[in-house]
Design a protein around this motif. Structure first.
Motif, PDB file in Angstrom:
ATOM      1  N   TYR A 320      47.807  57.965  -5.335  1.00  0.00           N
ATOM      2  CA  TYR A 320      46.766  57.202  -6.045  1.00  0.00           C
ATOM      3  C   TYR A 320      47.164  55.735  -6.160  1.00  0.00           C
ATOM      4  O   TYR A 320      46.352  54.829  -5.971  1.00  0.00           O
ATOM      5  CB  TYR A 320      46.543  57.822  -7.419  1.00  0.00           C
ATOM      6  CG  TYR A 320      45.521  57.103  -8.272  1.00  0.00           C
ATOM      7  CD1 TYR A 320      44.175  57.052  -7.909  1.00  0.00           C
ATOM      8  CD2 TYR A 320      45.894  56.490  -9.463  1.00  0.00           C
ATOM      9  CE1 TYR A 320      43.236  56.396  -8.692  1.00  0.00           C
ATOM     10  CE2 TYR A 320      44.969  55.831 -10.255  1.00  0.00           C
ATOM     11  CZ  TYR A 320      43.636  55.795  -9.862  1.00  0.00           C
ATOM     12  OH  TYR A 320      42.715  55.150 -10.642  1.00  0.00           O
ATOM     13  N   GLN A 321      48.435  55.490  -6.430  1.00  0.00           N
ATOM     14  CA  GLN A 321      48.941  54.125  -6.505  1.00  0.00           C
ATOM     15  C   GLN A 321      48.769  53.418  -5.170  1.00  0.00           C
ATOM     16  O   GLN A 321      48.352  52.247  -5.118  1.00  0.00           O
ATOM     17  CB  GLN A 321      50.411  54.136  -6.920  1.00  0.00           C
ATOM     18  CG  GLN A 321      51.060  52.763  -7.021  1.00  0.00           C
ATOM     19  CD  GLN A 321      52.560  52.847  -7.244  1.00  0.00           C
ATOM     20  OE1 GLN A 321      53.202  53.788  -6.792  1.00  0.00           O
ATOM     21  NE2 GLN A 321      53.114  51.882  -7.944  1.00  0.00           N
ATOM     22  N   LYS A 322      49.079  54.096  -4.089  1.00  0.00           N
ATOM     23  CA  LYS A 322      48.966  53.507  -2.756  1.00  0.00           C
ATOM     24  C   LYS A 322      47.530  53.086  -2.445  1.00  0.00           C
ATOM     25  O   LYS A 322      47.299  52.066  -1.773  1.00  0.00           O
ATOM     26  CB  LYS A 322      49.461  54.503  -1.702  1.00  0.00           C
ATOM     27  CG  LYS A 322      49.388  53.964  -0.271  1.00  0.00           C
ATOM     28  CD  LYS A 322      49.784  55.022   0.742  1.00  0.00           C
ATOM     29  CE  LYS A 322      49.664  54.483   2.167  1.00  0.00           C
ATOM     30  NZ  LYS A 322      49.991  55.524   3.183  1.00  0.00           N
ATOM     31  N   ALA A 323      46.558  53.839  -2.957  1.00  0.00           N
ATOM     32  CA  ALA A 323      45.145  53.546  -2.694  1.00  0.00           C
ATOM     33  C   ALA A 323      44.676  52.258  -3.372  1.00  0.00           C
ATOM     34  O   ALA A 323      43.617  51.730  -3.030  1.00  0.00           O
ATOM     35  CB  ALA A 323      44.280  54.714  -3.149  1.00  0.00           C
ATOM     36  N   GLN A 324      45.459  51.753  -4.328  1.00  0.00           N
ATOM     37  CA  GLN A 324      45.194  50.481  -5.011  1.00  0.00           C
ATOM     38  C   GLN A 324      43.809  50.446  -5.669  1.00  0.00           C
ATOM     39  O   GLN A 324      43.147  49.407  -5.705  1.00  0.00           O
ATOM     40  CB  GLN A 324      45.360  49.309  -4.048  1.00  0.00           C
ATOM     41  CG  GLN A 324      46.776  49.140  -3.527  1.00  0.00           C
ATOM     42  CD  GLN A 324      46.957  47.895  -2.675  1.00  0.00           C
ATOM     43  OE1 GLN A 324      46.006  47.183  -2.366  1.00  0.00           O
ATOM     44  NE2 GLN A 324      48.188  47.625  -2.290  1.00  0.00           N
ATOM     45  N   LYS A 325      43.409  51.571  -6.222  1.00  0.00           N
ATOM     46  CA  LYS A 325      42.138  51.616  -6.945  1.00  0.00           C
ATOM     47  C   LYS A 325      42.334  51.482  -8.453  1.00  0.00           C
ATOM     48  O   LYS A 325      41.367  51.406  -9.205  1.00  0.00           O
ATOM     49  CB  LYS A 325      41.413  52.926  -6.636  1.00  0.00           C
ATOM     50  CG  LYS A 325      41.003  53.085  -5.180  1.00  0.00           C
ATOM     51  CD  LYS A 325      40.311  54.412  -4.937  1.00  0.00           C
ATOM     52  CE  LYS A 325      39.911  54.571  -3.472  1.00  0.00           C
ATOM     53  NZ  LYS A 325      39.250  55.888  -3.209  1.00  0.00           N
ATOM     54  N   HIS A 326      43.589  51.446  -8.888  1.00  0.00           N
ATOM     55  CA  HIS A 326      43.861  51.447 -10.315  1.00  0.00           C
ATOM     56  C   HIS A 326      43.685  50.055 -10.914  1.00  0.00           C
ATOM     57  O   HIS A 326      43.761  49.036 -10.227  1.00  0.00           O
ATOM     58  CB  HIS A 326      45.277  51.963 -10.589  1.00  0.00           C
ATOM     59  CG  HIS A 326      46.360  51.190  -9.911  1.00  0.00           C
ATOM     60  ND1 HIS A 326      46.573  51.243  -8.544  1.00  0.00           N
ATOM     61  CD2 HIS A 326      47.293  50.327 -10.406  1.00  0.00           C
ATOM     62  CE1 HIS A 326      47.593  50.457  -8.237  1.00  0.00           C
ATOM     63  NE2 HIS A 326      48.041  49.884  -9.341  1.00  0.00           N
ATOM     64  N   PHE A 327      43.494  50.038 -12.226  1.00  0.00           N
ATOM     65  CA  PHE A 327      43.384  48.806 -13.005  1.00  0.00           C
ATOM     66  C   PHE A 327      44.366  48.938 -14.155  1.00  0.00           C
ATOM     67  O   PHE A 327      44.163  49.724 -15.082  1.00  0.00           O
ATOM     68  CB  PHE A 327      41.962  48.629 -13.520  1.00  0.00           C
ATOM     69  CG  PHE A 327      41.716  47.315 -14.226  1.00  0.00           C
ATOM     70  CD1 PHE A 327      41.206  46.220 -13.535  1.00  0.00           C
ATOM     71  CD2 PHE A 327      41.979  47.172 -15.590  1.00  0.00           C
ATOM     72  CE1 PHE A 327      40.990  45.011 -14.177  1.00  0.00           C
ATOM     73  CE2 PHE A 327      41.754  45.979 -16.238  1.00  0.00           C
ATOM     74  CZ  PHE A 327      41.245  44.888 -15.538  1.00  0.00           C
ATOM     75  N   GLY A 328      45.457  48.202 -14.093  1.00  0.00           N
ATOM     76  CA  GLY A 328      46.507  48.375 -15.081  1.00  0.00           C
ATOM     77  C   GLY A 328      47.539  49.376 -14.607  1.00  0.00           C
ATOM     78  O   GLY A 328      47.806  49.524 -13.408  1.00  0.00           O
ATOM     79  N   LYS A 329      48.134  50.108 -15.539  1.00  0.00           N
ATOM     80  CA  LYS A 329      49.275  50.957 -15.239  1.00  0.00           C
ATOM     81  C   LYS A 329      48.891  52.417 -15.028  1.00  0.00           C
ATOM     82  O   LYS A 329      48.029  52.968 -15.697  1.00  0.00           O
ATOM     83  CB  LYS A 329      50.286  50.884 -16.388  1.00  0.00           C
ATOM     84  CG  LYS A 329      50.969  49.532 -16.512  1.00  0.00           C
ATOM     85  CD  LYS A 329      51.890  49.235 -15.331  1.00  0.00           C
ATOM     86  CE  LYS A 329      53.117  50.121 -15.343  1.00  0.00           C
ATOM     87  NZ  LYS A 329      53.997  49.837 -14.185  1.00  0.00           N
TER      88      LYS A 329
END
Length: 334
Positions: A320-329
Motif C-alpha cells: 500500500y505504501q508503494k502505491a503512494q495513495k496514502h495521505f499522512g502516515k
C-alpha cells in the motif's frame, strides 16, 4: 512473542511472522511492550532488499509502547511510562558521526516489529502526553526529520514561507510544524483530493506538479517573486531543480528523500547565484526528539494517520505504501 522478520536477501514475500522469546532488560535497559509502529520509506527499502541487512532481521525503525520492566541503574523511566524509540539510538546530542549513525532499528539493529523490545534507556524518549500509541509511533522518523529540517537547520520564524512536496509523513509534519511556528506553507501534489486536504491543514497555496512542470517558477510567483525561505525536498534529482527555482535569495533546502532516484543534474549556476544553502537530513538526535515532543505538547499538533494494519499484514502495508495513495502516515498495530 510475535515478531516480523525479513529473510535475506529481502522482498515483501520474504517477510515472516515468527514466535521468539521475550527479552529481558539488562543494566541501563528498559523492556518495552510495543503497541504500534509506522512505515517509513527507509523501512520499505530495507524490506525489498535495497538496504542489505542480516538474515532474519526484525523489521521497522519506529516503535511506541509502554515500559513493562527496567534493568538495574535505569534513571529516566519507570514501569508504566509511555515511550517512543529513536531512529539513531547512539545519537544522543551534538553533531552526527559514523558512530552515532550505527544501530538503526530494523536496519543495523533489532527492529520494533516485535511485541516486546529491550534496549538502552537512551534509545527511547517519553511519548507526548495524551497521544495514543499509534499517534506516538508516527514521530521517531518522519516527524523528527521535519522538525530538524525546519527548526534546527532552516531555523524558520514567523512570517517565513515554507515549501513542502507531496503529502507523505515528513511533508505533512513539516506543514504542521511550519503553521504552528507562524510560517506560511505552499504545498505540491498531483491529486485534487489531496490538495483539498492540504488546504484544510493550513497550506495557503497548493500547486499541481503534474499539470505544471515548471512549478518552481509558479511557487516563486505565489510569493510575489521573492521566493520561499525553506524547502522540505523529498523527491531528489527530478524535483531539486524546481525547488531551487522556488527559493528566495539565501534560502535553505533540506534534502531529505530520493524518491525520484539517487543521481541527477543540479542547476549549479542557479544554486550559487541565489546563495542557497542545502543540508542533507537523516532524521535527528535524541535531544532534538525531546525538544520536538515538548513542542508537540505545547502546540497540540495531532498526527495525520492514513491507515492502520496489523502485524500479520505488514507485507500488505508495504504494498500500500508503494502505491503512494496514502495521505499522512501508515501505521502498524501490534
Amino acid at each position: 512473542m510475535k515478531a516480523a522478520i525479513l529473510h535475506a536477501p529481502g522482498g515483501l514475500e520474504r517477510i515472516e511472522i515468527v514466535e521468539r522469546d521475550r527479552p529481558e532488560p539488562a543494566a541501563h535497559e528498559i523492556l518495552v511492550q510495543v503497541h504500534a509502529s509506522s512505515l517509513n520509506y527507509h523501512d520499505y527499502v530495507v524490506a525489498i532488499g535495497g538496504i542489505p541487512t542480516e538474515d532474519q532481521r526484525v523489521l521497522m525503525s519506529d516503535g511506541a509502547g509502554e515500559v513493562v520492566a527496567i534493568g538495574d541503574d535505569v534513571t529516566q523511566f519507570a514501569v508504566g511510562d509511555r515511550v517512543i524509540s529513536t531512529f539513531f539510538p547512539n545519537w544522543v546530542d551534538g553533531p552526527i558521526s559514523l558512530a552515532k549513525r550505527a544501530g538503526t532499528p530494523g536496519d543495523r539493529g533489532p527492529g520494533m516489529a516485535a511485541q516486546f523490545v529491550a534496549g538502552a534507556e537512551n534509545a527511547f524518549t517519553h511519548a507526548p502526553a495524551g497521544y495514543s500509541h499509534v499517534q506516538a509511533a508516527t514521530l521517531p522518523c518522519a516527524a523528527l526529520t521535519a522538525w530538524r529540517a525546519l527548526m534546527v537547520e532552516a531555523r524558520i520564524k514567523p512570517g517565513d514561507t515554507v515549501l513542502v512536496l507531496g503529502s507523505g509523513g515528513v511533508s505533512i509534519f513539516a506543514l504542521q510544524f511550519a503553521r504552528v511556528a507562524g510560517a506560511k506553507v505552499i504545498a505540491t501534489t498531483s491529486s485534487q483530493s489531496k490538495a483539498d486536504r492540504l488546504t484544510e491543514l493550513g497550506a495557503e497555496h497548493v500547486v499541481n506538479y503534474a499539470e505544471d512542470p515548471k512549478w518552481g517558477k509558479t511557487v516563486k510567483q505565489l510569493t510575489g517573486g521573492r521566493g520561499v525561505d525553506a524547502v522540505v525536498e523529498i523527491g531528489g534529482p527530478d524535483t531539486l531543480g524546481q525547488s531551487i527555482a522556488a527559493c528566495r535569495m539565501g534560502g535553505h533546502i533540506s534534502l531529505i528523500g530520493v524518491l525520484t532516484g539517487v543521481k541527477g543534474e543540479v542547476p549549479t549556476a542557479a544554486f550559487f547565484y541565489a546563495n542557497l544553502t542545502m543540508t542533507g537530513i537523516s532524521v535527528g538526535s535524541r535531544c532534538q526528539q525531546q525538544d520536538m515532543v515538548r513542542a508537540i505538547e505545547a502546540s497540540g499538533i495531532v498526527p495525520v494517520v492514513d491507515s492502520e494494519f496489523e502485524l500479520a499484514d505488514l507485507a500488505e502495508a508495504f504494498a500500500y505504501q508503494k502505491a503512494q495513495k496514502h495521505f499522512g502516515k501508515i501505521c502498524l498495530t501490534l
